[in-house]
Design an enzyme around this catalytic site. Structure first.
Site, PDB file in Angstrom:
ATOM      1  N   LYS A  79      45.948  46.931  32.148  1.00 17.28           N
ATOM      2  CA  LYS A  79      46.995  45.937  32.368  1.00 17.28           C
ATOM      3  C   LYS A  79      47.391  45.309  31.040  1.00 17.28           C
ATOM      4  O   LYS A  79      46.528  45.062  30.180  1.00 17.28           O
ATOM      5  CB  LYS A  79      46.486  44.879  33.337  1.00 17.28           C
ATOM      6  CG  LYS A  79      47.522  43.852  33.778  1.00 17.28           C
ATOM      7  CD  LYS A  79      46.908  42.900  34.805  1.00 17.28           C
ATOM      8  CE  LYS A  79      47.900  41.861  35.291  1.00 17.28           C
ATOM      9  NZ  LYS A  79      47.291  40.960  36.308  1.00 17.28           N
ATOM     10  N   SER A 154      49.750  40.516  40.462  1.00 13.74           N
ATOM     11  CA  SER A 154      50.501  40.838  39.274  1.00 13.74           C
ATOM     12  C   SER A 154      50.101  42.175  38.644  1.00 13.74           C
ATOM     13  O   SER A 154      50.778  42.657  37.736  1.00 13.74           O
ATOM     14  CB  SER A 154      50.296  39.730  38.229  1.00 13.74           C
ATOM     15  OG  SER A 154      48.920  39.617  37.881  1.00 13.74           O
ATOM     16  N   SER A 178      45.373  39.106  42.282  1.00 14.81           N
ATOM     17  CA  SER A 178      46.238  40.035  41.551  1.00 14.81           C
ATOM     18  C   SER A 178      45.660  41.419  41.313  1.00 14.81           C
ATOM     19  O   SER A 178      46.356  42.297  40.807  1.00 14.81           O
ATOM     20  CB  SER A 178      46.643  39.424  40.201  1.00 14.81           C
ATOM     21  OG  SER A 178      47.498  38.333  40.402  1.00 14.81           O
TER      22      SER A 178
END
EC number: 6.3.5.7
Length: 490
Positions: A79, A154, A178
């Site tokens: 990420k 996210s 997330s």
């Protein structure tokens, strides 16, 4: 053999047996990313040149029988809020679109020591603020199961990449769900470890008392393996915990007969009927394996979203104050005074959702509102932890749905942020309490989009979660559907 179908354990085993070279694996996955990721949008930056160079070095070590490292030659995605030395780390924000860290996050140090191969950085909601990966400055990410749907957020880019077969595992960050929510939406396995189990050093902070890095994989064993290798303390992270019984594969397949599982009645309220039905089927599956499953109550569940957003936004307003356009990051042009420079830089550099949370957090922390909102939210946080701790005195695990619905359509909630916030009601309790929680596939909605089951354990009880999740996975999984999906992703 389709390389993109292979799990972490399968890839590692074939490389160790010299059935396949690391460079062949890496090249095959880059070919797949280049052919298909334009439609999915999971990667922000592809690390092809460096990854191929590393893989060729690993080929030589393989030939010399020097295959050290528990993830030797296994590709991974990261990420884009996890710092990677000499590689762009943007947090999907204009504010950091040209930022290149001079150091690796702790998790990257550990994965590099294990000789995993970084394929690139993955899309996300800006500064991890959002639940759909529609808040990225650069692009949106689509759900591989249905490209009209969001992948969740996210960590949507990370979950989508794993589901689409671009990488066998990825790391995301989980502040209020997330990792788990996109894992549920994309039909994969996502773990939010105990707060402190994994060092946050090098993770760009959103809400420091809630953030935690966790792995996303296609099955439970891979997830347990990755978590074991990123766990542990770091001298530069005072909130990190030392290694504590982190061989998560040990006993993962033991009998769960006699395990006591709690289902909070509040977790089953206000969820779609298909979600409710999938949890009820999961309950029957656990009962068939000898577990006891009973209904319990966590009375203050209805307040957790309010408490979470007050605390998270307060911490975000503090953490993001460093982005002022002076030391690093985006710098606005044309300002004539320092105050004007701050205003222009932050107005132009941050997206709407980030601004919204900064404003809320600043208001909550302001004089006259701190006691009324922030302190009360922290008190509620303690009450929720006490209620959940009380359940763990009598039960091994808490289970329930990961999300109230399956993945929704792109744009469906873009203009209704409060509705999106309310969807976090099932995931934020684990962040507020610091407890570990995992999402595992539990069914498919009539739309063909995946549904997730969440398993929550007491602090540092990841082993128990993995044991129950693995046994459940032997009875229900999406492995064949994922393989079919990956064949169809173009």
């Amino acid at each position: 053999m389709n390389i993109y179908e292979l799990t972490v354990e399968e890839l590692y085993g074939k490389i160790q047996a010299k059935e396949i070279k690391p460079s062949e694996v890496v090249k095959a996955l880059f070919d797949r990313i280049e052919a298909s990721d334009d439609t999915i949008g999971s990667f922000l930056f592809v690390n092809k040149e460096e990854a191929m160079a590393q893989a060729e070095k690993l080929d030589q070590l393989q030939q010399e029988d020097k295959m050290t490292g528990a993830l030797f030659g296994v590709p991974m995605g990261i990420k884009d809020n996890i710092c990677t030395k000499d590689i762009l780390t943007t947090c999907a924000s204009r504010m950091l679109e040209d930022f290149t860290p001079v150091y690796d996050a702790t998790v990257m140090e550990k994965l590099n020591e294990d000789n995993a191969v970084l394929m690139g950085k993955q899309n996300m909601d800006e500064f991890a603020m959002g639940g759909s990966t529609e808040n990225s400055y650069f692009k949106i990410t689509r759900n591989p199961w249905d490209q009209k749907a969001v992948p969740g957020g996210s960590s949507g880019g990370s979950a989508a990449a794993v589901a689409a077969g671009f990488v066998p595992f990825s790391l995301g960050s989980d502040t209020g769900g997330s990792v788990r929510q996109p894992a549920a939406f994309c039909g994969v396995v996502g773990m939010k470890p105990t707060y402190g189990r994994v060092s946050r050093y090098g993770l760009v902070a959103f809400a420091s008392s809630l953030d935690q890095i966790g792995p996303i994989t296609r099955n439970v064993r891979d997830n347990a393996k990755i978590l074991a290798h990123i766990s542990g303390s770091h001298t530069k992270d005072a909130t990190s915990a030392p290694n504590m019984d982190n061989d998560f594969l040990e006993g993962i397949d033991k009998d769960i007969s006699g395990m006591k599982i709690a289902v909070p009645k509040e977790f089953m309220e206000s969820v779609d009927s298909e979600v409710s039905d999938s949890v009820k089927k999961a309950v029957e599956t656990f009962k068939s394996m000898g577990a006891t499953v009973e209904e319990v109550s966590i009375p203050h569940t209805k307040y957790v979203v309010s408490a979470y957003y007050l605390i998270a936004s307060s911490e975000a307003s503090s953490n993001l104050a460093r982005f002022d356009g002076i030391r690093y990051g985006y710098k606005a042009e044309g300002a004539e005074t320092l105050e004007e420079h701050y205003k222009k830089t932050r107005a132009e550099g941050f997206g709407d959702e980030v601004k919204r949370r900064i404003l809320l957090g600043t208001f909550v922390l302001s004089s006259g509102h701190y006691d009324q909102h922030y302190i009360r939210a922290q008190k509620l946080r303690s009450i929720i932890e006490d209620e959940m701790k009380g359940i763990f005195k009598n039960y091994d695990l808490i289970i329930g749905p990961t999300t109230p619905t399956a993945a929704y359509d792109l744009g469906e909630k873009a203009d209704n942020q409060l509705k999106m916030y309310k969807d976090d009601i099932l995931t934020v309790p684990a962040n507020l309490t610091g407890m570990p929680a995992l999402s595992i596939p539990s069914g498919l909605a009539s739309s063909g989009r995946p549904l997730g089951l969440q398993l929550i354990g007491d602090h540092f009880d990841e082993k128990k979660i993995y044991n129950a999740a693995y046994k459940f996975e032997t009875q229900y999984n999406l492995h064949e559907e994922l393989k079919q999906l990956q064949m169809e992703v173009q």
